[in-house]
Design an enzyme around this catalytic site. Structure first.
Site, PDB file in Angstrom:
ATOM      1  N   ASP A   1       4.279  -3.499  11.088  1.00  7.99           N
ATOM      2  CA  ASP A   1       2.855  -3.201  10.876  1.00  7.99           C
ATOM      3  C   ASP A   1       2.072  -3.123  12.184  1.00  7.99           C
ATOM      4  O   ASP A   1       1.165  -2.311  12.332  1.00  7.99           O
ATOM      5  CB  ASP A   1       2.204  -4.209   9.912  1.00  7.99           C
ATOM      6  CG  ASP A   1       2.441  -5.656  10.286  1.00  7.99           C
ATOM      7  OD1 ASP A   1       3.217  -5.922  11.213  1.00  7.99           O
ATOM      8  OD2 ASP A   1       1.838  -6.534   9.632  1.00  7.99           O
TER       9      ASP A   1
ATOM     10  N   ARG B   1       0.841  -1.195   0.000  1.00  8.15           N
ATOM     11  CA  ARG B   1       0.000   0.000   0.000  1.00  8.15           C
ATOM     12  C   ARG B   1       0.871   1.237   0.000  1.00  8.15           C
ATOM     13  O   ARG B   1       1.953   1.255   0.582  1.00  8.15           O
ATOM     14  CB  ARG B   1      -0.897   0.047   1.251  1.00  8.15           C
ATOM     15  CG  ARG B   1      -1.862  -1.089   1.407  1.00  8.15           C
ATOM     16  CD  ARG B   1      -2.635  -0.927   2.733  1.00  8.15           C
ATOM     17  NE  ARG B   1      -3.505  -2.056   3.016  1.00  8.15           N
ATOM     18  CZ  ARG B   1      -3.113  -3.190   3.589  1.00  8.15           C
ATOM     19  NH1 ARG B   1      -1.857  -3.330   3.930  1.00  8.15           N
ATOM     20  NH2 ARG B   1      -3.969  -4.152   3.824  1.00  8.15           N
TER      21      ARG B   1
ATOM     22  N   SER C   1       6.410  -5.591   7.233  1.00  8.64           N
ATOM     23  CA  SER C   1       5.720  -6.595   8.055  1.00  8.64           C
ATOM     24  C   SER C   1       6.523  -7.885   8.246  1.00  8.64           C
ATOM     25  O   SER C   1       5.981  -8.987   8.144  1.00  8.64           O
ATOM     26  CB  SER C   1       4.367  -6.928   7.419  1.00  8.64           C
ATOM     27  OG  SER C   1       3.591  -5.775   7.261  1.00  8.64           O
TER      28      SER C   1
END
Length: 498
Positions: A229, A108, A176
């Site tokens: 994350d 993203r 992440s």
């Protein structure tokens, strides 16, 4: 003539008896096959059973492992990594900031504009793209060049009004995967998870890799923070509600972080922060305990994975794996019975059944379970009767119920460690009445599994109340953080600048 008629009649009776015998034989065989799959289901239910007593044993084990991981490096399956985040956003931040989030399935990019008060948080131009599969086992240069190119395209769409010319853009890189931080803006990769296998990147500084790729493309952008994350989700939760002290991600993988007192981080004696606390990234996917209800399907999945004997907890609760556990159960049923019809080669392919398909089958509310039939057909299993479709739904339920309840035990383990579970923590001497006067505790939760799979979410929240009890659970609030990891990471960068 009479004798002929009698002979024909006798033959007809014999034929009828033979047909009846065949039919009865087939029914008996069919019943035996049905009993076989029912026994497989019962075996699965027993192996996945998570009574509250067992869950509390997992809670205790999690809290003990957390304590051990804080005491010494390598002292626990839980890495308990320092993040160097000791000051969370307060809502007074101003400016425009960017975030790039590399997750397990998607990446993203977004821009956040802050106006100096909590009510003014403007999230702009969120882009979400699947990660091309070839990047997951490419090289560091190929991966980061792709990410830099994606950022360049994002910036080109802004126009002239979003950022003054000549002003360096500040970027949060939400990553992440397990990283050993040396500062809030730097850290080396410990290992890959979630299917990534770029071995030459292990030990490299992740922020430097991205910054180098940005520089090569001539982008005036600075990687100001390297953020897990879970830490991003905690940051957004805290921004909206300062009672947020825990964050958990349930997506392709699973992980958790929480706010810990610096004097409890024994392995880093002398660690000083202005706030007296620091966010700890647990890397809880690697948690293990003999109390976890492991099945033969889990053992086989682990043995055939690229990271066998690793990430045992994650493989029971995360979105990457739930679909494959269900597939393995269905495959065994199809091998030991013909209730699914002719054998389908697709059922033998690892990860061919995704967890979003499990969710769709589990939550199929059509009278004839048409969504179940459609997904089974995609797996090469056609025209199965309704009772078989119901059996598949039950398999989905058993696997997901275990996952949700174990996820709740993990959260309760964190609450126990910090004295927010009603027991006062593993070293506290507080009385129960004192504990019940505690402040409310907010747990920020993010990830596609939690956000999109209603039954997983309900099983998790139901089990959390069971474990904590009605009295204590009223102090614990679970809040969903959509895109929290990305937005929260941008907020962290903003807090560094203010």
């Amino acid at each position: 003539m009479g004798k002929v008629a009698v002979a024909f009649a006798a033959a007809a009776v014999v034929a009828a008896c033979s047909v009846a015998a065949v039919m009865v034989g087939r029914r008996m065989k069919s019943r035996r096959k049905w009993r076989t799959v029912v026994e497989i289901l019962k075996e699965l239910e027993d192996a996945c059973d998570t009574p509250v007593g067992r869950l509390r044993q997992v809670v205790d084990a999690m809290a003990v492992e957390m304590h051990a991981g804080l005491a010494s490096e390598g002292g626990s399956k839980l890495k308990m990594l320092l993040t160097f985040v000791d000051d969370l956003p307060k809502g007074t931040e101003k400016g425009t900031y960017y975030a790039l989030h590399l997750g397990g399935t998607y990446f993203r990019i977004l821009r956040v504009h802050l106006g100096g008060q909590r009510s003014y948080l403007d999230v702009q131009d969120v882009e979400r793209h699947p990660i091309p599969s070839h990047l997951m086992n490419s090289t560091s240069e190929v991966l980061f060049n792709f990410l830099a190119f994606s950022l360049e395209r994002f910036i080109e769409k802004e126009g002239n009004g979003s950022n003054s010319q000549g002003v360096k853009r500040e970027l949060a890189f939400t990553f992440s995967f397990p990283v050993k931080h040396t500062s809030i803006s730097s850290g080396v990769l410990i290992k890959w998870t979630k299917g990534f296998e770029i071995s030459e990147m292990v030990g490299k500084d992740i922020a430097e890799c991205l910054q180098g790729a940005l520089n090569r493309r001539g982008l005036d952008m600075h990687v100001a923070a390297l953020v897990n994350d879970t830490v991003g989700a905690l940051s957004l939760g805290y921004y909206h509600d300062p009672d947020t002290v825990v964050a958990v991600v349930f997506g392709t993988g699973s992980n958790a972080c929480y706010l810990e007192r610096t004097d409890a981080i024994i392995k880093c004696q002398g660690l000083l922060t202005t706030s007296g606390s620091m966010v700890v990234n647990m890397e809880w996917g690697n948690f293990w305990s003999s109390h976890l209800p492991r099945t033969s399907y889990d053992i086989d999945l682990d043995a055939e994975s690229s990271n066998s004997n690793d990430m045992g907890f994650e493989k029971m609760i995360a979105g990457m794996y739930l679909g494959d556990i269900v597939r393995r159960v269905i495959l065994r049923m199809s091998q030991e019975s013909d209730i699914f019809g002719p054998s389908s080669s697709l059922l033998s392919e690892p990860y061919v059944l995704r967890t979003n398909s499990v969710s769709a089958m589990h939550e199929d509310d059509t009278p004839e379970l048409q969504e179940v039939a459609r997904i089974l057909k995609d797996l090469g299993v056609s025209d199965v009767p309704l009772k078989v479709r119901k059996l598949v739904v039950k398999v989905c339920d058993v696997v997901t119920r275990r996952a949700g309840r174990l996820a709740a035990a993990g959260i309760a383990g964190i609450l126990k460690k910090i004295g927010r579970d009603g027991s006062g923590g593993i070293t506290s001497g507080r009385s129960r009445n004192e504990v019940l006067m505690q402040k409310r505790t907010v747990v920020a939760v993010e990830g596609g599994l939690y956000m999109n799979y209603t039954m997983f979410r309900e099983y998790m929240e139901e089990a959390l109340v069971e474990i904590l009890g009605e009295e204590v659970s009223q102090y614990v609030v679970v809040k969903a953080m959509e895109d929290g990891s990305s937005i929260g990471s941008a907020l962290l960068v903003a807090s560094l600048q203010s």
